[in-house]
Write a protein that holds these residues in place. Structure first.
Motif, PDB file in Angstrom:
ATOM      1  N   LEU A  16       0.853  -1.160  -0.018  1.00 16.93           N
ATOM      2  CA  LEU A  16       0.128   0.492  -0.011  1.00 16.93           C
ATOM      3  C   LEU A  16       0.829   1.236   0.180  1.00 16.93           C
ATOM      4  CD1 LEU A  16      -2.507  -1.347   2.632  1.00 16.93           C
ATOM      5  CD2 LEU A  16      -3.142  -1.079   0.018  1.00 16.93           C
ATOM      6  N   ALA A  17       2.003   1.293   0.554  1.00 15.77           N
ATOM      7  CA  ALA A  17       2.966   2.642   0.917  1.00 15.77           C
ATOM      8  C   ALA A  17       3.813   2.709  -0.539  1.00 15.77           C
ATOM      9  CB  ALA A  17       4.285   2.229   1.758  1.00 15.77           C
ATOM     10  N   SER A  18       3.145   1.624  -1.837  1.00 14.81           N
ATOM     11  CA  SER A  18       4.334   1.401  -2.824  1.00 14.81           C
ATOM     12  C   SER A  18       3.158   2.391  -3.852  1.00 14.81           C
ATOM     13  CB  SER A  18       4.876   0.411  -3.354  1.00 14.81           C
ATOM     14  OG  SER A  18       3.717  -0.635  -3.823  1.00 14.81           O
ATOM     15  N   LEU A  19       2.244   2.175  -3.372  1.00 12.00           N
ATOM     16  CA  LEU A  19       1.056   2.575  -4.433  1.00 12.00           C
ATOM     17  C   LEU A  19       1.431   4.201  -4.787  1.00 12.00           C
ATOM     18  CD1 LEU A  19      -1.950   1.083  -3.563  1.00 12.00           C
ATOM     19  CD2 LEU A  19      -0.964   0.295  -5.348  1.00 12.00           C
ATOM     20  N   PRO A  20       1.448   5.467  -4.597  1.00  5.84           N
ATOM     21  CA  PRO A  20       2.045   6.369  -4.503  1.00  5.84           C
ATOM     22  C   PRO A  20       2.257   6.697  -4.975  1.00  5.84           C
ATOM     23  CG  PRO A  20       1.120   5.890  -1.735  1.00  5.84           C
ATOM     24  CD  PRO A  20       1.640   4.955  -2.473  1.00  5.84           C
ATOM     25  N   ILE A  21       4.202   6.183  -4.586  1.00  5.59           N
ATOM     26  CA  ILE A  21       5.243   5.800  -5.548  1.00  5.59           C
ATOM     27  C   ILE A  21       5.565   5.685  -6.609  1.00  5.59           C
ATOM     28  CG2 ILE A  21       7.946   5.576  -4.809  1.00  5.59           C
ATOM     29  CD1 ILE A  21       7.572   4.907  -1.871  1.00  5.59           C
ATOM     30  N   THR A  22       4.526   4.558  -6.594  1.00  9.11           N
ATOM     31  CA  THR A  22       4.136   3.984  -8.037  1.00  9.11           C
ATOM     32  C   THR A  22       3.732   5.437  -9.173  1.00  9.11           C
ATOM     33  OG1 THR A  22       4.395   1.828  -7.501  1.00  9.11           O
ATOM     34  CG2 THR A  22       3.772   2.052  -9.159  1.00  9.11           C
ATOM     35  N   ALA A  23       2.880   5.617  -8.815  1.00  5.85           N
ATOM     36  CA  ALA A  23       1.852   6.346  -8.842  1.00  5.85           C
ATOM     37  C   ALA A  23       3.014   7.860  -9.643  1.00  5.85           C
ATOM     38  CB  ALA A  23       0.730   7.075  -8.484  1.00  5.85           C
ATOM     39  N   VAL A  24       3.658   8.807  -8.885  1.00  4.04           N
ATOM     40  CA  VAL A  24       4.332   9.258  -9.723  1.00  4.04           C
ATOM     41  C   VAL A  24       4.847   8.935 -10.386  1.00  4.04           C
ATOM     42  CG1 VAL A  24       6.258  10.810  -8.152  1.00  4.04           C
ATOM     43  CG2 VAL A  24       4.156  10.985  -7.107  1.00  4.04           C
ATOM     44  N   LEU A  25       5.595   7.780  -9.933  1.00  2.00           N
ATOM     45  CA  LEU A  25       6.903   7.615 -11.273  1.00  2.00           C
ATOM     46  C   LEU A  25       6.141   6.607 -12.732  1.00  2.00           C
ATOM     47  CD1 LEU A  25       8.949   5.248  -9.207  1.00  2.00           C
ATOM     48  CD2 LEU A  25       9.754   7.167  -9.878  1.00  2.00           C
ATOM     49  N   TYR A  26       5.265   6.824 -12.765  1.00  2.00           N
ATOM     50  CA  TYR A  26       4.078   6.592 -13.580  1.00  2.00           C
ATOM     51  C   TYR A  26       3.999   7.656 -14.179  1.00  2.00           C
ATOM     52  CZ  TYR A  26       1.148   3.256 -16.760  1.00  2.00           C
ATOM     53  OH  TYR A  26       1.014   2.831 -17.916  1.00  2.00           O
ATOM     54  N   SER A  27       4.008   8.565 -13.540  1.00  2.00           N
ATOM     55  CA  SER A  27       3.023   9.843 -14.435  1.00  2.00           C
ATOM     56  C   SER A  27       3.638   9.956 -16.047  1.00  2.00           C
ATOM     57  CB  SER A  27       3.317  10.424 -13.124  1.00  2.00           C
ATOM     58  OG  SER A  27       4.329  11.602 -13.371  1.00  2.00           O
ATOM     59  N   PRO A  28       2.352  10.779 -16.426  1.00  2.00           N
ATOM     60  CA  PRO A  28       2.891  11.093 -17.376  1.00  2.00           C
ATOM     61  C   PRO A  28       3.722  12.079 -17.590  1.00  2.00           C
ATOM     62  CG  PRO A  28       0.239  10.837 -17.701  1.00  2.00           C
ATOM     63  CD  PRO A  28       1.437  10.715 -16.616  1.00  2.00           C
ATOM     64  N   PRO A  29       3.796  13.193 -18.285  1.00  2.00           N
ATOM     65  CA  PRO A  29       4.019  12.613 -19.858  1.00  2.00           C
ATOM     66  C   PRO A  29       5.700  11.370 -20.390  1.00  2.00           C
ATOM     67  CG  PRO A  29       5.327  14.454 -19.856  1.00  2.00           C
ATOM     68  CD  PRO A  29       5.092  14.678 -18.419  1.00  2.00           C
ATOM     69  N   ASN A  30       6.305  11.423 -18.856  1.00  2.00           N
ATOM     70  CA  ASN A  30       7.665  10.049 -19.707  1.00  2.00           C
ATOM     71  C   ASN A  30       7.388   9.849 -18.591  1.00  2.00           C
ATOM     72  OD1 ASN A  30       8.095  11.622 -21.997  1.00  2.00           O
ATOM     73  ND2 ASN A  30       9.407  13.695 -20.956  1.00  2.00           N
ATOM     74  N   PRO A  31       6.899   8.824 -18.520  1.00  2.00           N
ATOM     75  CA  PRO A  31       7.063   7.269 -17.444  1.00  2.00           C
ATOM     76  C   PRO A  31       8.281   7.176 -16.334  1.00  2.00           C
ATOM     77  CG  PRO A  31       5.242   6.674 -18.541  1.00  2.00           C
ATOM     78  CD  PRO A  31       5.782   8.121 -19.208  1.00  2.00           C
ATOM     79  N   ILE A  32       9.165   6.838 -15.735  1.00  2.00           N
ATOM     80  CA  ILE A  32      10.185   5.815 -15.512  1.00  2.00           C
ATOM     81  C   ILE A  32      10.170   4.760 -15.407  1.00  2.00           C
ATOM     82  CG2 ILE A  32      12.378   6.417 -14.476  1.00  2.00           C
ATOM     83  CD1 ILE A  32      11.306   9.087 -13.077  1.00  2.00           C
ATOM     84  N   TRP A  33       8.603   3.881 -14.941  1.00  2.00           N
ATOM     85  CA  TRP A  33       9.290   2.767 -15.419  1.00  2.00           C
ATOM     86  C   TRP A  33       6.947   2.752 -15.298  1.00  2.00           C
ATOM     87  CZ3 TRP A  33      11.409   0.594 -10.080  1.00  2.00           C
ATOM     88  CH2 TRP A  33      11.320   0.996  -9.425  1.00  2.00           C
ATOM     89  N   THR A  34       6.919   1.077 -15.401  1.00  2.00           N
ATOM     90  CA  THR A  34       5.306   0.736 -15.913  1.00  2.00           C
ATOM     91  C   THR A  34       5.604   0.911 -13.725  1.00  2.00           C
ATOM     92  OG1 THR A  34       6.331  -1.898 -15.977  1.00  2.00           O
ATOM     93  CG2 THR A  34       6.311  -0.578 -17.494  1.00  2.00           C
ATOM     94  N   THR A  35       4.116   0.128 -13.965  1.00  2.00           N
ATOM     95  CA  THR A  35       3.141   0.283 -12.881  1.00  2.00           C
ATOM     96  C   THR A  35       3.938  -1.228 -12.283  1.00  2.00           C
ATOM     97  OG1 THR A  35       1.570  -0.579 -13.830  1.00  2.00           O
ATOM     98  CG2 THR A  35       0.749   1.302 -13.407  1.00  2.00           C
ATOM     99  N   GLY A  36       3.740  -2.074 -12.702  1.00  2.00           N
ATOM    100  CA  GLY A  36       4.622  -3.835 -12.507  1.00  2.00           C
ATOM    101  C   GLY A  36       5.838  -2.955 -11.643  1.00  2.00           C
ATOM    102  N   ALA A  37       6.121  -2.426 -12.457  1.00  2.00           N
ATOM    103  CA  ALA A  37       7.754  -2.160 -11.612  1.00  2.00           C
ATOM    104  C   ALA A  37       7.837  -1.696 -10.152  1.00  2.00           C
ATOM    105  CB  ALA A  37       9.247  -1.642 -12.898  1.00  2.00           C
TER     106      ALA A  37
END
Length: 136
Positions: A16-37
């Motif tokens: 659950l703590a990783s969800l906001p971090i993943t959302a930030v890293l996956y945010s457009p326009p240039n996502p750094i990595w996928t949600t799965g990562a």
């Protein structure tokens, strides 16, 4: 097997703590990595870190968080299929992709759980050896 055990509690906390971090890293326009990562790498890392804080097994928490992330990783690929927008090549493709994602999630969860536990143990007690876990 109960979700109230320490390893599952730490796994859910890390996930659950990783969800906001993943959302930030996956945010457009240039996502750094996928949600799965984010779910398979960051979740187990945080789960291992929390488990090490409570002198529990970071590998057990990490592998459980990796399992959760591995189950949810293929969903972004299968949502168009479930909505009827595209057609899967075969049922085998869906089953194989899910099994592969869960297997990779378990392996990376174990590794990143131990890494998170090691980072936490090192940060909490610099210069001292990592203490043994008490188990669940």
């Amino acid at each position: 097997m109960s979700l109230s055990t320490g390893a599952w509690r730490f796994a859910l906390t890390g996930f659950l703590a990783s969800l906001p971090i993943t959302a930030v890293l996956y945010s457009p326009p240039n996502p750094i990595w996928t949600t799965g990562a984010g779910l398979v790498l960051v979740g187990p890392f945080l789960a291992g870190a929390v488990a090490a804080t409570y002198s529990s097994d970071p590998g057990a928490a990490g592998i459980r968080a990796g399992f959760i992330g591995g189950l949810l990783t293929p969903l972004e690929l299968f949502v168009p299929v479930f909505l009827g927008l595209t057609h899967p090549k075969s049922l085998f493709t869906i089953v194989f992709t899910l099994a592969l994602a869960v297997g990779i999630g378990l392996l990376l969860g174990l590794v990143f759980g131990y890494v998170g536990g090691w980072v936490t143990a090192t940060a909490l007690s610099p210069g001292e050896p990592v203490r043994a876990h008490r188990g669940d």
